[in-house]
Scaffold this motif. Structure first.
Motif, mmCIF file in Angstrom:
data_model
loop_
_atom_site.group_PDB
_atom_site.id
_atom_site.type_symbol
_atom_site.label_atom_id
_atom_site.label_comp_id
_atom_site.label_asym_id
_atom_site.label_seq_id
_atom_site.Cartn_x
_atom_site.Cartn_y
_atom_site.Cartn_z
ATOM 1 N N GLY A 124 5.272 21.789 32.258
ATOM 2 C CA GLY A 124 6.257 22.622 32.939
ATOM 3 C C GLY A 124 6.345 22.517 34.443
ATOM 4 O O GLY A 124 7.142 23.236 35.074
ATOM 5 N N ASP A 125 5.568 21.639 35.079
ATOM 6 C CA ASP A 125 5.636 21.469 36.529
ATOM 7 C C ASP A 125 6.997 20.896 36.913
ATOM 8 O O ASP A 125 7.369 19.806 36.476
ATOM 9 C CB ASP A 125 4.516 20.531 36.989
ATOM 10 C CG ASP A 125 4.500 20.322 38.503
ATOM 11 O OD1 ASP A 125 5.339 20.916 39.202
ATOM 12 O OD2 ASP A 125 3.637 19.563 38.982
ATOM 13 N N THR A 126 7.752 21.626 37.728
ATOM 14 C CA THR A 126 9.083 21.188 38.138
ATOM 15 C C THR A 126 9.171 20.929 39.644
ATOM 16 O O THR A 126 10.266 20.854 40.201
ATOM 17 C CB THR A 126 10.141 22.230 37.742
ATOM 18 O OG1 THR A 126 9.813 23.491 38.358
ATOM 19 C CG2 THR A 126 10.211 22.401 36.225
ATOM 20 N N SER A 127 8.030 20.773 40.295
ATOM 21 C CA SER A 127 8.027 20.514 41.726
ATOM 22 C C SER A 127 8.582 19.119 42.016
ATOM 23 O O SER A 127 8.772 18.303 41.108
ATOM 24 C CB SER A 127 6.612 20.634 42.297
ATOM 25 O OG SER A 127 5.753 19.684 41.692
ATOM 26 N N ALA A 128 8.844 18.827 43.286
ATOM 27 C CA ALA A 128 9.407 17.532 43.672
ATOM 28 C C ALA A 128 8.435 16.407 43.307
ATOM 29 O O ALA A 128 7.219 16.589 43.327
ATOM 30 C CB ALA A 128 9.675 17.517 45.176
#
Length: 343
Positions: A306-310
């Protein structure tokens, strides 16, 4: 499949037969089905009823490397597999053999198996097709080489820095005629290592001899024959910088055939098995494929969870390992006539 059948104007059974590779389907109908499949971007969900879990994941990831038999790729593969095992995830692996078409074929094959994510050392110059192949939130991580066309986490070695360090090491030991033996110039890592070599030479006030720079080598036999040719010239190099492990092995074989393994200095990029047991042992710029594999796998699983960082770029430093071959001083023995007399 019902959507494909409607779009193609055929029965569901016909679609099923085409998808499963039955060769007796009328060619006209098969063409209609293939056209509809491409238009709808349909991909068979192989074994979905058995593979899909309650979280809609398959418990598999895909790993595409240049050649899993290469020691570098093998170490990277094992690190990814170890990270996956702790999460009860299986790794589907393929070798690309520097073939862009094979890259796309294997990516599609793993798409059909609904892999939860992909780690890839790209062989082609454009990976934008992955945005279509891996629809939705399926993450991609590039390893060893940067990708192009889609944003993704990337794990790279410090190729330019490592190559410059190797070249400076030879310069510091008195060498001025340093040959560079490079991999395929279409490969980004090969271009970066060439750049590092050129930078170090020019920083030292040295202009590389164009005849001592050989690109587009990829196998041990081609590297061996190239080194044999270089060392038969009137002004042969006194040192060699080889840009990948198979090229280094070819150089070692040529030096031993000529009896020059204690005369011509050698630094290779990438370590390889038994390099430390040769005489002299081979000085190398060692990458850390195990660390690269671990970081790539960790980045991929973070995205899956679920990591949606850049997207991030991870740099894995290289290490100069001094063993003997890279510390040999220049030798007057390399004069053309003396070399000829020694053969």
């Amino acid at each position: 499949m019902n959507d494909v059948a409607r779009a193609a104007g055929v029965s569901l059974k016909t679609v099923s037969r085409v998808v499963n590779g039955v060769q007796t389907v009328n060619p006209v109908l098969a063409a209609q089905v293939h056209t509809a499949i491409e238009a709808l971007n349909y991909r068979p969900d192989i074994g979905a009823s058995n593979l899909r879990r309650s979280d809609r994941r398959t418990g598999t990831i895909a790993l595409l490397l240049e050649d899993v038999s290469n020691p570098f790729s093998s170490a990277l593969h094992r690190a990814v597999e170890d990270e996956a095992r702790t999460r009860d995830v299986q790794v589907l692996t393929g070798s690309l053999d520097e073939d862009p078409q094979r890259e796309r074929e294997l990516a599609r094959a793993f798409t059909m198996r609904r892999a939860d994510g992909l780690i890839i050392a790209p062989a082609s110059a454009d990976q934008s097709y992955l945005a279509t192949e891996f629809q939705g939130d399926t993450p991609v991580v590039f390893v060893d080489r940067p990708g192009h066309g889609i944003p993704a986490d990337t794990v790279l070695a410090t190729n330019v820095t490592g190559a410059a360090e190797a070249t400076r090491h030879l310069i510091d030991h008195g060498h001025r005629r340093i040959a560079y033996l490079g991999d395929y110039s279409r490969i980004s890592t090969a271009r970066q290592r060439h750049e590092g070599y050129l930078t170090a030479m020019r920083d030292a006030g040295l202009e590389p001899d164009p005849g001592h720079v050989v690109l587009d080598l990829h196998t041990t036999p081609t590297a061996e024959s190239t080194v044999m040719d270089l060392l038969h010239r009137a002004e042969p190099p006194t040192a060699l910088f080889t840009s990948q492990n198979l090229v280094t092995i070819g150089a070692v074989r040529a030096l031993r055939r000529l009896g020059l393994h204690r005369t011509v200095a050698l630094v290779g990029f990438d370590d390889f098995p038994l390099a430390d047991l040769l005489e002299p042992a081979v000085t190398v710029i060692a990458q850390d494929p195990a660390m690269m594999g671990r970081i790539a796998a960790q980045a991929l699983f973070s995205r899956i969870e679920g990591d949606t960082s850049a997207p991030r770029k991870h740099w894995i430093p290289t290490t100069l390992i001094r063993r003997g071959s890279g510390e040999l001083p220049p030798s007057a023995r390399l004069a053309g006539q003396q070399l000829a007399d020694s053969l």
